[in-house]
Each structure stands twice: as C-alpha cells, then as structure tokens.
Design a protein around this motif. Structure first.
Motif, PDB file in Angstrom:
ATOM      1  N   ARG A  47      22.592 -20.569 -20.984  1.00 27.09           N
ATOM      2  CA  ARG A  47      22.635 -21.429 -22.174  1.00 27.09           C
ATOM      3  C   ARG A  47      24.049 -21.442 -22.731  1.00 27.09           C
ATOM      4  O   ARG A  47      24.791 -20.467 -22.594  1.00 27.09           O
ATOM      5  N   VAL A  48      24.397 -22.525 -23.376  1.00 21.21           N
ATOM      6  CA  VAL A  48      25.695 -22.626 -24.044  1.00 21.21           C
ATOM      7  C   VAL A  48      25.768 -21.650 -25.209  1.00 21.21           C
ATOM      8  O   VAL A  48      26.821 -21.084 -25.493  1.00 21.21           O
ATOM      9  N   ALA A  49      24.649 -21.460 -25.899  1.00 20.70           N
ATOM     10  CA  ALA A  49      24.587 -20.521 -27.019  1.00 20.70           C
ATOM     11  C   ALA A  49      23.250 -19.799 -26.960  1.00 20.70           C
ATOM     12  O   ALA A  49      22.228 -20.403 -26.612  1.00 20.70           O
ATOM     13  N   SER A  50      23.258 -18.519 -27.302  1.00 23.08           N
ATOM     14  CA  SER A  50      22.050 -17.700 -27.222  1.00 23.08           C
ATOM     15  C   SER A  50      21.702 -17.144 -28.596  1.00 23.08           C
ATOM     16  O   SER A  50      22.590 -16.692 -29.329  1.00 23.08           O
ATOM     17  N   PRO A  51      20.403 -17.157 -28.945  1.00 19.33           N
ATOM     18  CA  PRO A  51      20.004 -16.581 -30.234  1.00 19.33           C
ATOM     19  C   PRO A  51      20.141 -15.077 -30.234  1.00 19.33           C
ATOM     20  O   PRO A  51      19.956 -14.411 -29.204  1.00 19.33           O
TER      21      PRO A  51
END
Length: 280
Positions: A47-51
């Motif tokens: 993913r481009v950003a991860s939680p």
C-alpha cells in the motif's frame, strides 16, 4: 527500510532508481523492481500508506509512490480496445473482476496498480493507480478516487464525489478516508485531507489542506485543518473575512455534531442525517 528482505530489496532499487533515474531506468534489474512494486500494489500486497496499530498515525511509503512515478516513465502509450470503447494511455485497466469478487457496473474503470478489495461495488466511476479501496465500499456514479487515495471498508462515496490524488512529492500523505465514512453527493476531499472513521460529510462539502474545519458543537470554537475527527457530522459553511475591499464570506466546513456510539453503523448514519438535517 522494510523488514521483509524481498520488499527491502525492491525499496532499495526503486529509491536508487528514483535518485538516478537516467542511467538506472535502463538497467533491467531496476526496471524489474519498479514493475514488481506495481504488481504488488495491484494485488494489495503493498500500500502507498498503511494505518497504524490501534488507531495510531498512518505511515506513508514514499518509495512506493516513487515506483508509480517511475512506472509512468517506462510505460509507452498504446491503444486499448474494450468492446465499443477505445482508450490511448500508458497504464492498463484492471481485469478479472469476477475472480476479485468486486461488482463493476459499466463503464466503471480502475487502473492497473490500484487495489479494490472483495465485496466493493463500483458504479460508473474511476479509480486511479495506487489507490486502495476496502471491501463493502460503494463507489457511486461518477465518483472518482484519485491516485494513491486510501478508502477504507464500508465507505459510501455518493454520486459525483471527488477524492483527489496525491503523487508528488512522494513523501506527501494521500487522501485517507477511514472505515465507515459517508460522503454526500458532490463532496470533494483533496490535498491529503484525512477523514477519521465514520465521518459523515454532507453534500457539497469541500475539504482542502487549508480549509478551516470549525467544530461549533461546544461553547468555544475549535478549528481543524487537514483532518476531521472520528464520527463527526460535517456540512458546508461560510465565515466572514476582512479584505481591503470589504468584508466577504469565505468557504469553510462546520462540524455540527457526532454520530452516536449507542447505535450500529447503519442506524447511526441514518440518525445523523435525521438529527442534523444533513443533505446527501
């Protein structure tokens, strides 16, 4: 650097290639690292950003965005024919929707390198490369999900919603819409704005990085920018601002309430719309 040695090797090659893209883009190993990274994005393995854990801050993976930019550089324009439709682009469209478990209504399109989780529904809409869309989410008619945007599970993007893309600079946060959010018709969220879980945006709410988001629910005004707290109910607003030519009303957004914890998600949403007379 990523703990997985395979991913760490990809990150090292992509980052080096981005710094010295002229010579390294011609090197087969570095080009292959770019292609592998996009393939992992396409199937949701990256993913481009991860939680963050337990509601912690999100992490932006700049090197993955670098890979997307490099992918554009190495791809060539070509004609794509789908039935009566013809396109001329560098990026292929996603296919095999039945196997992915995603309902797709013509002429919805999603670019290769985006990921749509099983159980999502795409009405005629558009999803760009690098985006992540969770299961149970409805991307309604003529809604757009821009590059690298992160859309959670059980989100409703109503008709004409515009989710902006954020590719450059690579370290910039994308638009993030967490689980359970509801965005009313023609709402616009751009420039890396972050909607925390179960936010309700009324119709025509526009949120940019600089939009004042004013919480008017308490005795004192609280101002946010770039972030809407969890379970907030938000409507369009204006406020007076002094200019040399006089006083004029400029756009803002108003937090007018919170969704109740005592009800389940669906009931809470309907109740929020009734309690606060939010247009959708």
């Amino acid at each position: 650097m990523h703990e997985d040695p395979v991913i760490a090797a990809l990150e090292a090659r992509v980052s080096a290639c981005f710094s010295e893209r002229g010579p390294l883009l011609k090197d087969p190993e570095h080009r292959e690292a770019v292609l592998q990274t996009i393939a992992l994005l396409d199937r949701g393995a990256l993913r481009v950003a991860s939680p963050g854990e337990a509601g912690g801050p999100w992490t932006v993976h700049a090197w993955v965005k670098q890979a997307i930019l490099l992918y554009f550089a190495i791809q060539e324009l070509h004609t794509i024919e789908l039935g009566p439709f013809e396109f001329f682009d560098k990026i292929a469209l996603k296919r095999d929707w039945a196997a992915a478990g995603v309902r797709v209504v013509p002429p919805a399109t999603a670019r290769y390198g985006s990921f749509i989780e099983a159980g999502a529904v795409l009405m005629p809409s558009y999803i760009n490369i690098g985006a992540w869309v969770g299961g149970g989410t409805m991307v309604d008619t003529w809604a757009t999900v821009g590059s690298c945007a992160q859309i959670g599970r059980h989100v409703h993007l109503s008709g004409g919603v515009g989710i902006g893309g954020v590719l450059e600079p690579p370290g910039a946060a994308p638009v993030i819409v967490e689980d359970g959010c509801f965005l009313g018709s023609r709402a616009i969220v751009v420039e890396g704005v972050h909607l925390e879980r179960e936010v309700v945006l009324g119709a025509n709410v526009t949120l940019t990085a600089s939009t004042p988001i004013l919480d008017v629910t308490g005795p004192e005004l609280v101002t946010y920018r770039g972030r809407v707290p969890a379970r907030s109910v938000v409507v369009p607003g204006t406020r007076a601002k002094e200019f040399p030519a006089g006083t004029f009303q400029v756009a803002c957004a108003l937090i007018i309430g919170r969704r109740k914890e005592s009800t389940d998600q669906r009931t809470s949403l309907n109740q929020a719309l009734r309690d606060f007379d939010v247009p959708v």
